[in-house]
Design a protein around this motif. Structure first.
Motif, PDB file in Angstrom:
ATOM      1  N   SER A   1      20.943 -27.811 -21.021  1.00 26.05           N
ATOM      2  CA  SER A   1      19.759 -26.545 -21.333  1.00 26.05           C
ATOM      3  C   SER A   1      19.798 -26.269 -19.521  1.00 26.05           C
ATOM      4  O   SER A   1      19.742 -25.112 -19.145  1.00 26.05           O
ATOM      5  N   ALA A   2      19.762 -27.110 -18.724  1.00 25.29           N
ATOM      6  CA  ALA A   2      19.685 -26.911 -17.232  1.00 25.29           C
ATOM      7  C   ALA A   2      21.000 -26.133 -16.643  1.00 25.29           C
ATOM      8  O   ALA A   2      20.938 -25.136 -15.905  1.00 25.29           O
ATOM      9  N   LEU A   3      22.170 -26.691 -17.504  1.00 22.92           N
ATOM     10  CA  LEU A   3      23.378 -25.916 -16.767  1.00 22.92           C
ATOM     11  C   LEU A   3      23.538 -24.625 -17.650  1.00 22.92           C
ATOM     12  O   LEU A   3      24.073 -23.547 -16.535  1.00 22.92           O
ATOM     13  N   LEU A   4      23.303 -24.306 -18.615  1.00 20.96           N
ATOM     14  CA  LEU A   4      23.110 -22.927 -19.109  1.00 20.96           C
ATOM     15  C   LEU A   4      22.116 -22.236 -18.150  1.00 20.96           C
ATOM     16  O   LEU A   4      22.493 -20.864 -18.193  1.00 20.96           O
ATOM     17  N   SER A   5      21.037 -22.431 -17.761  1.00 22.74           N
ATOM     18  CA  SER A   5      20.169 -21.741 -17.377  1.00 22.74           C
ATOM     19  C   SER A   5      20.558 -21.440 -15.646  1.00 22.74           C
ATOM     20  O   SER A   5      20.424 -20.524 -15.156  1.00 22.74           O
ATOM     21  N   MET A   6      21.544 -22.479 -15.290  1.00 17.85           N
ATOM     22  CA  MET A   6      22.062 -22.166 -13.896  1.00 17.85           C
ATOM     23  C   MET A   6      22.968 -20.737 -14.030  1.00 17.85           C
ATOM     24  O   MET A   6      23.055 -19.992 -13.089  1.00 17.85           O
ATOM     25  N   ASN A   7      23.729 -20.834 -15.080  1.00 19.85           N
ATOM     26  CA  ASN A   7      24.383 -19.587 -15.111  1.00 19.85           C
ATOM     27  C   ASN A   7      23.816 -18.242 -15.193  1.00 19.85           C
ATOM     28  O   ASN A   7      24.021 -17.254 -14.509  1.00 19.85           O
ATOM     29  N   ILE A   8      22.655 -18.237 -16.099  1.00 21.48           N
ATOM     30  CA  ILE A   8      21.708 -17.223 -15.873  1.00 21.48           C
ATOM     31  C   ILE A   8      20.888 -16.886 -14.638  1.00 21.48           C
ATOM     32  O   ILE A   8      20.978 -15.695 -14.322  1.00 21.48           O
ATOM     33  N   SER A   9      20.677 -17.880 -13.873  1.00 19.43           N
ATOM     34  CA  SER A   9      20.131 -17.993 -12.606  1.00 19.43           C
ATOM     35  C   SER A   9      20.671 -17.253 -11.835  1.00 19.43           C
ATOM     36  O   SER A   9      20.497 -16.547 -10.598  1.00 19.43           O
ATOM     37  N   VAL A  10      22.158 -17.702 -11.657  1.00 19.94           N
ATOM     38  CA  VAL A  10      23.100 -17.008 -10.747  1.00 19.94           C
ATOM     39  C   VAL A  10      23.338 -15.372 -10.952  1.00 19.94           C
ATOM     40  O   VAL A  10      23.596 -14.796 -10.090  1.00 19.94           O
ATOM     41  N   GLU A  11      23.485 -15.171 -12.277  1.00 17.18           N
ATOM     42  CA  GLU A  11      23.641 -13.884 -12.729  1.00 17.18           C
ATOM     43  C   GLU A  11      22.174 -12.962 -12.081  1.00 17.18           C
ATOM     44  O   GLU A  11      22.508 -11.730 -12.054  1.00 17.18           O
ATOM     45  N   HIS A  12      21.196 -13.456 -12.182  1.00 21.28           N
ATOM     46  CA  HIS A  12      20.048 -12.997 -11.966  1.00 21.28           C
ATOM     47  C   HIS A  12      19.703 -12.811 -10.308  1.00 21.28           C
ATOM     48  O   HIS A  12      18.948 -11.956 -10.076  1.00 21.28           O
ATOM     49  N   GLU A  13      20.491 -13.374  -9.627  1.00 21.18           N
ATOM     50  CA  GLU A  13      20.433 -13.450  -8.167  1.00 21.18           C
ATOM     51  C   GLU A  13      20.704 -11.843  -7.679  1.00 21.18           C
ATOM     52  O   GLU A  13      21.717 -11.304  -7.999  1.00 21.18           O
ATOM     53  N   SER A  14      19.649 -11.422  -6.928  1.00 21.14           N
ATOM     54  CA  SER A  14      19.701  -9.927  -6.429  1.00 21.14           C
ATOM     55  C   SER A  14      20.401  -9.869  -5.001  1.00 21.14           C
ATOM     56  O   SER A  14      21.455  -8.731  -4.872  1.00 21.14           O
TER      57      SER A  14
END
Length: 143
Positions: free
Chosen positions: A60-73
């Protein structure tokens, strides 16, 4: 069975999966909590659900890292982030090594081994985020 093409239904299905995941995780935590109270920490960690819980949390943490990097503005240099993260990780490992070697019952070897494990466990997520940021930067350059 037909493949769902409506985006609203896909989103609703994902929300249902998320709710099921939360309920499942709470159930696992409740069972592990019961084992902790009745059998102690050793009994809890011997339960196979402990392994399932740890693996699920890591994934779950690894998958959320992918989302957080895509969300960086803001656009930042992936190499700069990697250098800063590794520097912080090394400083944490050095501090942990010093503290561990000063604690009674631990020797100098423990002061090297445990921070080494910390470094290895911290390096992989840092490198994964670097890889995601680099890939994102390359995608922006291509467009």
């Amino acid at each position: 069975m037909q493949k769902i093409k409506d985006e609203r239904l896909i989103l609703r299905n994902l929300k249902n999966i998320r709710i099921a995941y939360v309920i499942q995780t709470l159930g696992i935590i409740a069972i592990l909590g019961y084992d902790l109270v009745t059998k102690g920490i050793g009994g809890m960690t011997n339960n196979p659900l402990w392994f399932v819980f740890i693996v699920t949390t890591i994934v779950s943490a690894l998958l959320s890292m992918n989302i957080s990097v895509e969300h960086e503005s803001e656009k930042s240099s992936p190499k700069k982030g990697l250098k800063i993260s590794i520097t912080v990780l090394v400083l944490i490992c050095i501090a942990a090594g010093i503290i561990i070697s000063l604690i009674d019952g631990f020797n100098m070897m423990n002061g090297f081994v445990l921070p080494g494990i910390f470094f290895i466990c911290g390096f992989f997520p840092i490198y994964y985020i670097y890889h995601l940021r680099k890939k994102r930067e390359e995608n922006f350059e291509d467009k």
